[in-house]
Design a protein around this motif. Structure first.
Motif, PDB file in Angstrom:
ATOM      1  N   LEU A 153      86.219 106.809  59.804  1.00 37.28           N
ATOM      2  CA  LEU A 153      85.266 105.994  60.666  1.00 37.28           C
ATOM      3  C   LEU A 153      86.164 105.570  61.396  1.00 37.28           C
ATOM      4  O   LEU A 153      85.903 105.451  63.179  1.00 37.28           O
ATOM      5  CB  LEU A 153      84.965 105.174  60.143  1.00 37.28           C
ATOM      6  N   GLN A 154      87.536 105.191  61.663  1.00 39.43           N
ATOM      7  CA  GLN A 154      88.380 104.228  62.971  1.00 39.43           C
ATOM      8  C   GLN A 154      88.631 106.149  64.096  1.00 39.43           C
ATOM      9  O   GLN A 154      87.910 105.665  65.330  1.00 39.43           O
ATOM     10  CB  GLN A 154      89.050 104.230  63.056  1.00 39.43           C
ATOM     11  N   LEU A 180      83.532  94.284  63.076  1.00 39.89           N
ATOM     12  CA  LEU A 180      84.080  94.156  61.659  1.00 39.89           C
ATOM     13  C   LEU A 180      83.087  95.078  61.078  1.00 39.89           C
ATOM     14  O   LEU A 180      82.925  96.064  59.769  1.00 39.89           O
ATOM     15  CB  LEU A 180      83.656  93.114  60.850  1.00 39.89           C
ATOM     16  N   THR A 181      81.712  95.878  61.552  1.00 39.31           N
ATOM     17  CA  THR A 181      81.115  96.889  60.831  1.00 39.31           C
ATOM     18  C   THR A 181      81.485  98.021  60.341  1.00 39.31           C
ATOM     19  O   THR A 181      81.023  98.120  59.420  1.00 39.31           O
ATOM     20  CB  THR A 181      80.220  97.754  62.186  1.00 39.31           C
ATOM     21  N   LEU A 182      82.359  98.370  61.311  1.00 43.24           N
ATOM     22  CA  LEU A 182      83.558  99.715  60.909  1.00 43.24           C
ATOM     23  C   LEU A 182      84.372  99.606  59.249  1.00 43.24           C
ATOM     24  O   LEU A 182      83.852  99.731  58.337  1.00 43.24           O
ATOM     25  CB  LEU A 182      83.963 100.574  61.686  1.00 43.24           C
ATOM     26  N   VAL A 256      91.895  98.534  54.369  1.00 40.61           N
ATOM     27  CA  VAL A 256      90.806  97.894  55.082  1.00 40.61           C
ATOM     28  C   VAL A 256      91.731  97.401  56.367  1.00 40.61           C
ATOM     29  O   VAL A 256      91.355  97.348  58.086  1.00 40.61           O
ATOM     30  CB  VAL A 256      89.869  97.891  55.114  1.00 40.61           C
ATOM     31  N   GLU A 257      92.152  95.488  56.088  1.00 39.16           N
ATOM     32  CA  GLU A 257      92.062  94.830  57.689  1.00 39.16           C
ATOM     33  C   GLU A 257      93.150  95.700  58.111  1.00 39.16           C
ATOM     34  O   GLU A 257      93.482  95.336  59.095  1.00 39.16           O
ATOM     35  CB  GLU A 257      92.373  93.946  56.560  1.00 39.16           C
ATOM     36  N   SER A 258      94.544  95.744  56.890  1.00 38.09           N
ATOM     37  CA  SER A 258      95.590  96.046  57.690  1.00 38.09           C
ATOM     38  C   SER A 258      95.084  97.558  58.766  1.00 38.09           C
ATOM     39  O   SER A 258      95.607  97.573  59.504  1.00 38.09           O
ATOM     40  CB  SER A 258      96.900  96.690  56.990  1.00 38.09           C
ATOM     41  N   ALA A 259      93.960  98.970  58.180  1.00 40.37           N
ATOM     42  CA  ALA A 259      93.454  99.719  59.322  1.00 40.37           C
ATOM     43  C   ALA A 259      93.161  99.000  60.380  1.00 40.37           C
ATOM     44  O   ALA A 259      93.364  99.808  62.136  1.00 40.37           O
ATOM     45  CB  ALA A 259      92.783 100.836  58.111  1.00 40.37           C
ATOM     46  N   PHE A 260      93.122  98.277  60.101  1.00 41.22           N
ATOM     47  CA  PHE A 260      91.678  97.726  61.610  1.00 41.22           C
ATOM     48  C   PHE A 260      92.296  96.438  62.028  1.00 41.22           C
ATOM     49  O   PHE A 260      91.762  96.318  62.950  1.00 41.22           O
ATOM     50  CB  PHE A 260      89.399  97.226  60.777  1.00 41.22           C
ATOM     51  N   ASN A 261      93.283  96.164  61.413  1.00 46.81           N
ATOM     52  CA  ASN A 261      93.826  94.960  62.068  1.00 46.81           C
ATOM     53  C   ASN A 261      92.826  93.768  62.068  1.00 46.81           C
ATOM     54  O   ASN A 261      93.505  93.226  63.049  1.00 46.81           O
ATOM     55  CB  ASN A 261      94.775  95.075  63.868  1.00 46.81           C
TER      56      ASN A 261
END
Length: 319
Positions: A153-154, A180-182, A256-261
């Protein structure tokens, strides 16, 4: 068994479970290799006096039982200790980061409930090609781990198309929801597929029961039949997955939080585990266990309301 008696009994069981979990959580960090004092020194050599001062400050040389009882007493008073890495109270760290995680989990939960129930409903009622398409789609969703979904997604919607931010949490509620959508979609994808399949299977089972056939023969409109006789009876089965859904959201939010910081407690837990920041890891782990048990209690209390055939006593024995 009355609701109050049932709730009181479950709360007592939760307290005992939390006590056992606190011991396991506290002990697990000390069984892991490494020492927080080495992180504080940043690899530098230190004199015995300096090392002793660090150990004394954080009580690292005290016997395990003494450390555990001291920590447990602090937790009971709402004090989770002081972070070794950030040099501040753990409660302050959690207060700063918890809102982002709760908003992410809430947004993902909305997506799971709305899309999971809708897809399961449509697949069970429509059948045919529609049902087959939904089965294929949900199979893909169930087979896609959260961290893989996050990367895909990112890369597509944030980097290539530029439709969404690639990371961060934003400022202000609208901007936070946009950021936070993705992450919410990546977090919810697997659970949407799981809930859709559970809903579809439960509704198909009810559709084959005799009371549905009788209601249809009496001329009950199809829409009313599906809502009142099929979906409502299937909802009890669907509700039992509530605890699994919330626990999966809480666990997967770390990746997920780590992937999207996303600066939430999931990312904080990963960083603190790496640096052996004992107080932070222990506090977050205990909070996750408490949230999971609270959700299970709410599911048990709501189940008889959704399905009157289930009593609290039966629900408890079945669990």
């Amino acid at each position: 068994m009355s609701v109050l008696r049932f709730a009181a009994r479950r709360l007592a069981e939760m307290a005992a479970t939390l006590l056992g979990a606190s011991f396991v959580i506290f002990g697990a960090m000390y069984l892991a290799p490494g020492n927080p004092a080495s992180f504080l020194l940043s690899g530098r050599s230190a004199s015995p006096q300096a090392l002793k001062a660090i150990n004394d400050q954080y009580h690292l040389n005290d016997p395990f039982a003494v450390q555990y009882l001291r920590w447990l007493g602090q937790v009971l008073h709402g004090d989770f200790g002081r972070s070794i890495e950030y040099r501040t109270d753990v409660s302050t760290l959690l207060a700063d980061r918890l809102p982002s995680t709760l908003l992410l989990v809430a947004l993902a939960l909305v997506l799971v409930v709305l899309l999971g129930l809708a897809l399961g409903w449509i697949g069970a009622v429509r059948g045919g090609a529609t049902d087959s398409t939904i089965l294929v789609t949900t199979t893909f969703a169930v087979g896609t781990p959260s961290f893989v979904a996050a990367v895909l997604l990112q890369g597509l919607f944030a980097v290539k198309l530029g439709w969404f931010p690639s990371g961060g949490t934003g400022s202000g509620l609208p901007d936070q929801l946009w950021h936070l959508t993705l992450p919410a979609v990546a977090l919810a994808l697997y659970l949407i597929g799981m809930l859709a399949r559970v809903t579809r299977a439960a509704m198909l089972e009810v559709l084959g029961q005799e009371h549905v056939t009788v209601a249809r023969s009496r001329g009950v409109p199809e829409g009313r039949l599906i809502r009142r006789h099929v979906f409502r009876n299937a909802l009890g089965t669907v509700l039992t997955t509530g605890g699994l859904i919330v626990s999966t959201l809480l666990i997967c939010t770390v990746l997920v939080e780590s992937a999207f910081n996303v600066g939430g407690i999931g990312q904080l837990l990963e960083l603190s585990t790496t640096t052996k920041d004992f107080p932070v890891v222990q506090a977050i782990s205990l909070i996750i266990v408490a949230l999971f048990m609270t959700v299970n209690l709410l599911v048990d209390l709501l189940h008889p309301l959704v399905d009157p055939r289930v009593t609290l006593t039966r629900r408890r024995s079945a669990a």
